[in-house]
Design a protein around this motif. Structure first.
Motif, mmCIF file in Angstrom:
data_model
loop_
_atom_site.group_PDB
_atom_site.id
_atom_site.type_symbol
_atom_site.label_atom_id
_atom_site.label_comp_id
_atom_site.label_asym_id
_atom_site.label_seq_id
_atom_site.Cartn_x
_atom_site.Cartn_y
_atom_site.Cartn_z
ATOM 1 N N ILE A 1 0.868 -1.188 0.000
ATOM 2 C CA ILE A 1 0.000 0.000 0.000
ATOM 3 C C ILE A 1 0.891 1.220 0.000
ATOM 4 O O ILE A 1 1.809 1.334 0.821
ATOM 5 C CB ILE A 1 -0.917 0.014 1.244
ATOM 6 C CG1 ILE A 1 -1.850 -1.204 1.208
ATOM 7 C CG2 ILE A 1 -1.731 1.308 1.301
ATOM 8 C CD1 ILE A 1 -2.718 -1.341 2.446
ATOM 9 N N CYS A 2 0.660 2.133 -0.927
ATOM 10 C CA CYS A 2 1.513 3.312 -0.998
ATOM 11 C C CYS A 2 0.687 4.578 -0.842
ATOM 12 O O CYS A 2 -0.537 4.555 -0.825
ATOM 13 C CB CYS A 2 2.359 3.285 -2.274
ATOM 14 S SG CYS A 2 1.999 4.459 -3.535
ATOM 15 N N GLU A 3 1.399 5.699 -0.695
ATOM 16 C CA GLU A 3 0.743 6.992 -0.481
ATOM 17 C C GLU A 3 -0.269 7.286 -1.591
ATOM 18 O O GLU A 3 -1.336 7.837 -1.343
ATOM 19 C CB GLU A 3 1.822 8.086 -0.410
ATOM 20 C CG GLU A 3 1.305 9.486 -0.167
ATOM 21 C CD GLU A 3 0.488 9.645 1.108
ATOM 22 O OE1 GLU A 3 0.773 8.959 2.107
ATOM 23 O OE2 GLU A 3 -0.456 10.458 1.083
ATOM 24 N N THR A 4 0.070 6.897 -2.824
ATOM 25 C CA THR A 4 -0.852 7.145 -3.933
ATOM 26 C C THR A 4 -2.185 6.429 -3.700
ATOM 27 O O THR A 4 -3.252 6.975 -3.997
ATOM 28 C CB THR A 4 -0.227 6.682 -5.262
ATOM 29 O OG1 THR A 4 1.038 7.327 -5.402
ATOM 30 C CG2 THR A 4 -1.098 7.031 -6.448
ATOM 31 N N ASP A 5 -2.139 5.222 -3.137
ATOM 32 C CA ASP A 5 -3.384 4.493 -2.845
ATOM 33 C C ASP A 5 -4.219 5.266 -1.826
ATOM 34 O O ASP A 5 -5.444 5.314 -1.925
ATOM 35 C CB ASP A 5 -3.077 3.096 -2.311
ATOM 36 C CG ASP A 5 -2.285 2.260 -3.300
ATOM 37 O OD1 ASP A 5 -2.665 2.254 -4.485
ATOM 38 O OD2 ASP A 5 -1.283 1.651 -2.906
ATOM 39 N N VAL B 1 10.084 -2.722 -5.611
ATOM 40 C CA VAL B 1 10.696 -2.352 -6.897
ATOM 41 C C VAL B 1 10.040 -1.087 -7.470
ATOM 42 O O VAL B 1 10.731 -0.164 -7.913
ATOM 43 C CB VAL B 1 10.617 -3.512 -7.913
ATOM 44 C CG1 VAL B 1 10.985 -3.028 -9.321
ATOM 45 C CG2 VAL B 1 11.538 -4.648 -7.487
ATOM 46 N N GLU B 2 8.716 -1.049 -7.442
ATOM 47 C CA GLU B 2 8.030 0.106 -8.064
ATOM 48 C C GLU B 2 8.369 1.414 -7.352
ATOM 49 O O GLU B 2 8.797 2.375 -7.994
ATOM 50 C CB GLU B 2 6.520 -0.167 -8.121
ATOM 51 C CG GLU B 2 5.770 0.737 -9.082
ATOM 52 C CD GLU B 2 5.374 2.083 -8.506
ATOM 53 O OE1 GLU B 2 5.209 3.042 -9.269
ATOM 54 O OE2 GLU B 2 5.256 2.192 -7.269
ATOM 55 N N PRO B 3 8.223 1.514 -6.016
ATOM 56 C CA PRO B 3 8.602 2.772 -5.373
ATOM 57 C C PRO B 3 10.108 3.066 -5.468
ATOM 58 O O PRO B 3 10.516 4.233 -5.588
ATOM 59 C CB PRO B 3 8.160 2.597 -3.916
ATOM 60 C CG PRO B 3 7.939 1.137 -3.721
ATOM 61 C CD PRO B 3 7.566 0.585 -5.059
ATOM 62 N N GLY C 1 -3.988 -0.571 -6.201
ATOM 63 C CA GLY C 1 -2.811 -1.419 -6.019
ATOM 64 C C GLY C 1 -1.915 -1.428 -7.240
ATOM 65 O O GLY C 1 -2.343 -1.797 -8.331
ATOM 66 N N HIS C 2 -0.678 -0.973 -7.071
ATOM 67 C CA HIS C 2 0.250 -0.955 -8.213
ATOM 68 C C HIS C 2 1.646 -1.417 -7.830
ATOM 69 O O HIS C 2 2.526 -1.474 -8.663
ATOM 70 C CB HIS C 2 0.301 0.455 -8.830
ATOM 71 C CG HIS C 2 0.680 1.503 -7.847
ATOM 72 N ND1 HIS C 2 -0.234 2.109 -7.020
ATOM 73 C CD2 HIS C 2 1.865 2.024 -7.519
ATOM 74 C CE1 HIS C 2 0.370 2.965 -6.235
ATOM 75 N NE2 HIS C 2 1.655 2.930 -6.499
ATOM 76 N N GLU C 3 1.861 -1.743 -6.546
ATOM 77 C CA GLU C 3 3.154 -2.293 -6.122
ATOM 78 C C GLU C 3 2.908 -3.767 -5.827
ATOM 79 O O GLU C 3 2.188 -4.087 -4.892
ATOM 80 C CB GLU C 3 3.640 -1.589 -4.856
ATOM 81 C CG GLU C 3 3.791 -0.090 -5.042
ATOM 82 C CD GLU C 3 4.136 0.633 -3.738
ATOM 83 O OE1 GLU C 3 4.286 -0.026 -2.691
ATOM 84 O OE2 GLU C 3 4.264 1.860 -3.781
ATOM 85 N N PHE C 4 3.477 -4.639 -6.623
ATOM 86 C CA PHE C 4 3.169 -6.068 -6.439
ATOM 87 C C PHE C 4 4.327 -6.944 -6.880
ATOM 88 O O PHE C 4 5.210 -6.528 -7.625
ATOM 89 C CB PHE C 4 1.915 -6.445 -7.255
ATOM 90 C CG PHE C 4 2.201 -6.532 -8.736
ATOM 91 C CD1 PHE C 4 2.112 -5.410 -9.540
ATOM 92 C CD2 PHE C 4 2.611 -7.731 -9.318
ATOM 93 C CE1 PHE C 4 2.411 -5.470 -10.901
ATOM 94 C CE2 PHE C 4 2.910 -7.805 -10.683
ATOM 95 C CZ PHE C 4 2.805 -6.668 -11.467
HETATM 96 ZN ZN ZN Z 1 3.090 3.778 -5.314
#
Ligand code: ZN
Ligand code: ZN
Length: 291
Positions: free
Chosen positions: A10-14, A109-111, A29-32
């Protein structure tokens, strides 16, 4: 390509999306990290770049695929995201995770790629004075990446507990209330997640210096841009970054991202996971979706 999700972050964008950012309706959800179920990576652990471009328009053909005007973005724009058992992404978006990187680390990886984007956009030299505003997840990861370039990095935050954790990872930080901006930083990175971040950044940056904006907020800005003109400050927006660089950093164990995980929840407890991600002092909450 269908992908079976193992873990997602879960990231700040979520959290911003919950407040209306991008007007997104769907599964966030985009970090997986997941297992590809078909194609060249079938059966292997993969992460995925989140921008899905058309590949045909002039922007795509010019090599600026992440800016394709017809793109969808995983869990952010027109495409259901990774807080789910399965997702679909184009094969070209996928990157294999090497054995040396744990599944939990690979969620970053994504962040981490987003932080690597800063050093892709700005030539950071050894000894450069860098101020990172915001002691949240992205601020800390950005500070770690910039420190690896030899820059003299200072994290300016609002939470003593987060700054203490940052110090434990080798990042020197200071409470915003304890310092006065000095117009001396060569580079300021705004990771505050607040509309006030840009104004603060303009108080730290030196004339002819650079401000990198990482903050995406649902709320609007209202500030005078005259200082940008007078001090000839370069203001750069910065979004998604290079996955291979981020995977390499994790593979070299250059950055201890696992130390940033505060809690793990099953997908069925997603609402509780979001609540936890919004509590003060939390860096990273993971959803464990499958083994
Ligand atoms: Zn993010
Ligand atoms: Zn396109």
């Amino acid at each position: 390509m269908p992908i079976r999700i193992l873990q997602a972050g879960i990231c700040e964008t979520d959290l911003q999306i919950l407040r209306g950012y991008m007007g997104f309706v769907g599964i966030p959800g985009h970090e997986f990290v997941g297992i590809a179920e078909a194609g060249r990576y079938a059966g292997q652990r993969v992460v995925g770049e989140i921008n899905c471009s058309c590949g045909r328009c002039t922007t795509c053909r010019a090599g600026r695929r992440t800016h394709c005007p017809d793109r969808t973005v995983l869990g952010i724009l027109g495409r259901d995201g990774a807080f789910a058992e399965r997702i679909v992404l184009p094969e070209v978006n996928l990157h294999r995770i090497p054995e040396t990187v744990s599944t939990e680390a690979a969620v970053f990886v994504e962040p981490l790629a987003a932080a690597c984007r800063i050093v892709e956009q700005v030539h950071v030299r050894r000894g450069d004075r860098v101020v990172v505003l915001g002691d949240g997840r992205l601020g800390l990861i950005s500070a770690l990446v910039l420190a690896r370039e030899g820059a003299d990095v200072r994290l300016v935050g609002k939470h003593e507990s987060k700054l203490a954790r940052a110090a434990g990872l080798g990042v020197s930080g200071v409470l915003a209330a304890d310092v006065r901006p000095d117009h001396r930083a060569d580079l300021v990175v705004d990771c505050t997640g607040s509309p006030s971040g840009l104004a603060a950044a303009l108080e730290w940056v030196r004339p002819l210096g650079t401000v990198v904006l990482k903050t995406t907020v649902a709320a609007g800005h209202s500030l005078s841009l005259a200082p940008v003109v007078i001090d000839e400050v370069r203001v750069l927006g910065s979004r998604c970054g290079p996955f291979p660089a981020a995977i390499a950093l994790l593979s070299e164990r250059a950055i201890d991202v696992e130390a940033l995980v505060d809690a793990r929840f099953p997908l069925a407890d997603g609402v509780a996971a979001f609540a936890r991600a919004q509590t003060a002092g939390t860096f990273k909450v993971l959803l464990k979706i499958a083994d």
